[in-house]
Each structure stands twice: as C-alpha cells, then as structure tokens.
Design a protein around this motif. Structure first.
Motif, short mmCIF file in Angstrom:
data_model
loop_
_atom_site.label_atom_id
_atom_site.label_comp_id
_atom_site.label_asym_id
_atom_site.label_seq_id
_atom_site.Cartn_x
_atom_site.Cartn_y
_atom_site.Cartn_z
N VAL A 1 0.95 -1.23 0.08
CA VAL A 1 0.00 0.00 -0.17
C VAL A 1 0.92 1.17 -0.07
N SER A 2 2.05 1.22 0.77
CA SER A 2 2.73 2.46 0.90
C SER A 2 3.59 2.64 -0.44
N TYR A 3 4.03 1.78 -1.29
CA TYR A 3 4.41 1.91 -2.52
C TYR A 3 3.56 2.21 -3.61
N VAL A 4 2.38 1.70 -3.60
CA VAL A 4 1.42 2.09 -4.56
C VAL A 4 0.75 3.58 -4.46
N TRP A 5 0.80 4.03 -3.12
CA TRP A 5 0.18 5.23 -2.64
C TRP A 5 1.39 6.38 -3.29
N ALA A 6 2.53 5.97 -3.05
CA ALA A 6 3.87 6.80 -2.99
C ALA A 6 4.02 7.03 -4.80
N THR A 7 3.73 5.66 -5.44
CA THR A 7 3.82 5.74 -6.99
C THR A 7 2.66 6.91 -7.37
N PHE A 8 1.51 6.77 -7.25
CA PHE A 8 0.67 7.68 -7.89
C PHE A 8 0.94 9.12 -7.25
N ALA A 9 1.40 9.54 -6.35
CA ALA A 9 1.61 10.63 -5.78
C ALA A 9 2.94 11.17 -6.36
N VAL A 10 3.88 10.49 -6.62
CA VAL A 10 5.17 10.95 -7.40
C VAL A 10 4.84 11.21 -8.89
N PHE A 11 4.02 9.98 -9.44
CA PHE A 11 3.88 10.25 -10.70
C PHE A 11 3.05 11.41 -11.28
N ALA A 12 2.08 11.81 -10.41
CA ALA A 12 1.45 13.19 -10.82
C ALA A 12 2.17 14.40 -11.17
#
Length: 266
Positions: free
Chosen positions: A131-142
């Motif tokens: 969950v931590s990495y998925v959330w971070a992925t979308f936050a950084v990708f944006a």
C-alpha cells in the motif's frame, strides 16, 4: 547480538563481526538492513548471510523465496543450505557531491522509482509495503516530468524519454512488484528494464499487473540483459538501491558474480 543506532551503522557492525571471525550473520530487518550488511561483507570468503525479514518491503527475501514467518526464517538460518548469489556494484554521485561506490543485492533503479522509494520511506508504512509503494507511486507520478535518458548495456545504447531504468539482480522490488519476472540472483547477468514515457492510463492499467509479473511485454518497455550498465541524463536523476536513495546519476552498474553466500531453504 548487535543493534544499529543510526542509518548506515550496520555496515561497519557487519564488517567488524566478519573480521572478528563470525561465519554467519543473521539480519533481522528489511531490505535496507540487508543492503547495509551486504556492504559490510560483500566479496568476503567464509561468511554467510541469513535473513529474518521484518521490514516493510522484504523484496530481497521474496526474490530468494525465503519464508516470512519468524519461526520458519529462524529454521532456514539454522538449517538452510548456502547459496552463492551475484551482487551489483554501482558508482554514482552522492547527495553531498563527489563520487561514491556502493553494493546492492536485489534491485537498483534510476528515475521516478528513486523518488517513489524516498516518498514511501518518508511516510507512514502502517498499512504495509504494498500500500505504501502504490500510494507513493501515484503521488510521485502526478508531478514527475520525464527527461531524456541515455542507457548503455554492454555497449548497446538506448536514448529516449523514460520514467525508469530498472537494473535487476532479483525479480521483486517496490513492496512486492515482480518487475523483472525472469531475473535470477545467480545467473551472471542483470535484467535491465527500460520503462518509457507512460501516460496515466498506462500506469492505471499496468501497475496491478506488476504484482503478478504479467506486465511484460509492453509497448513502452524494453528488456535488455548484461553485466555493465551506465545511465546518464542532462539533469541528475535519483537512484535507488534495495529501497535506499543514496544519490543521483551519472551512474555505472557492474555485476559481480558469486559475491555473497546466503542461507536458503534446504
């Protein structure tokens, strides 16, 4: 029993333990702890490593099919067989400037994944690594803006706008993503995944597949294999090594065969 009190201290503790005659080092922690210990004993004959995975990601343990239950992991540490694996060695530019050289055991990368790992490490991991990495992925990708990257793998060069360059010794990273499904820790070569200029739709469709290793082939990705990888960009890009973020490009990755002995299930 040795405890680290600050980031990086496990490297020196492991090195000194080996100098003092320790033949088996049992690491209790996550990928970052494994990385620190590896940097203390890489290439040293007569030393074996066992892992009791208690961190957030434990991707190194996944890549070696090590058990996650504590009792089972202790059993492997006591009664497992030794397996020699390859390691990666990377020269790069640390955040403070200058040049540095560091070992990594599992997966390294350059680009957006470095920023993602930093974001995940800086926030709460109460819900677990995935969950931590998925959330971070979308936050950084944006907010991420791709730049042109030049990658050379054993003399073969690619130049394009890329989100990531993954230099994989093992298959798993990012809290359980099977990013390079066919990577083997002892096959004498890196699997190098070049991830091109993704759209938001690409990410939404492809990200869930990475946890099953079903995302390849992909029209915006290319997989190469080799033992030496260089990555350069006009602006320094963050690198990550086993989930840690020590610096930026330019970076040169070199595979060192059979450089570490690890206890795995018999």
């Amino acid at each position: 029993m040795l405890f680290s009190r600050a980031p990086g201290e496990l490297t020196e503790l492991a090195r000194q333990a080996a100098v003092d005659g320790a033949e088996l080092l049992v690491v209790v922690g996550g990928d970052g702890s494994v990385n620190e210990v590896v940097n203390g004993v890489a290439g040293r004959a007569g030393v074996e490593l066992a892992v009791i995975a208690r961190g957030t990601g434990w991707d190194f343990a996944r890549s070696l099919s090590l058990p996650h239950r504590v009792d089972d992991a202790i059993g492997v540490a006591l009664r497992g067989r030794a397996r020699a694996i390859d390691l990666g060695r990377v020269a790069y530019q640390p955040w403070a400037g200058g040049q540095a050289e560091t070992w990594f055991a599992n997966v390294a990368s350059v680009g957006m994944s470095g920023a993602i790992a930093q974001r995940a490490n800086d926030t709460s991991k109460a819900l677990g690594g995935k969950v931590s990495y998925v959330w971070a992925t979308f936050a950084v990708f944006a907010r991420w803006s791709n730049t042109e990257v030049t990658v050379t793998v054993d003399g073969e060069t690619r130049r394009a706008r890329m989100h990531d360059v993954v230099v994989a010794n093992g298959p798993y990273f990012g809290g359980g993503m099977k990013i390079t499904p066919d990577a083997e820790l002892a096959d004498g070569a890196f699997d190098v995944l070049l991830i091109g200029n993704l759209t938001k739709r690409d990410l939404l469709v492809t990200l869930p597949k990475t946890f099953r290793g079903k995302h390849l082939p992909h029209p915006k990705a290319e997989l190469l294999r080799g033992t030496t990888v260089t990555v350069e960009a006009a602006e320094p890009l963050p690198i990550q090594l086993d989930g840690e973020q020590p610096g930026t490009t330019p970076a040169r990755f070199e595979l060192v065969p059979q450089a570490l002995r690890v206890r795995v299930p018999s």
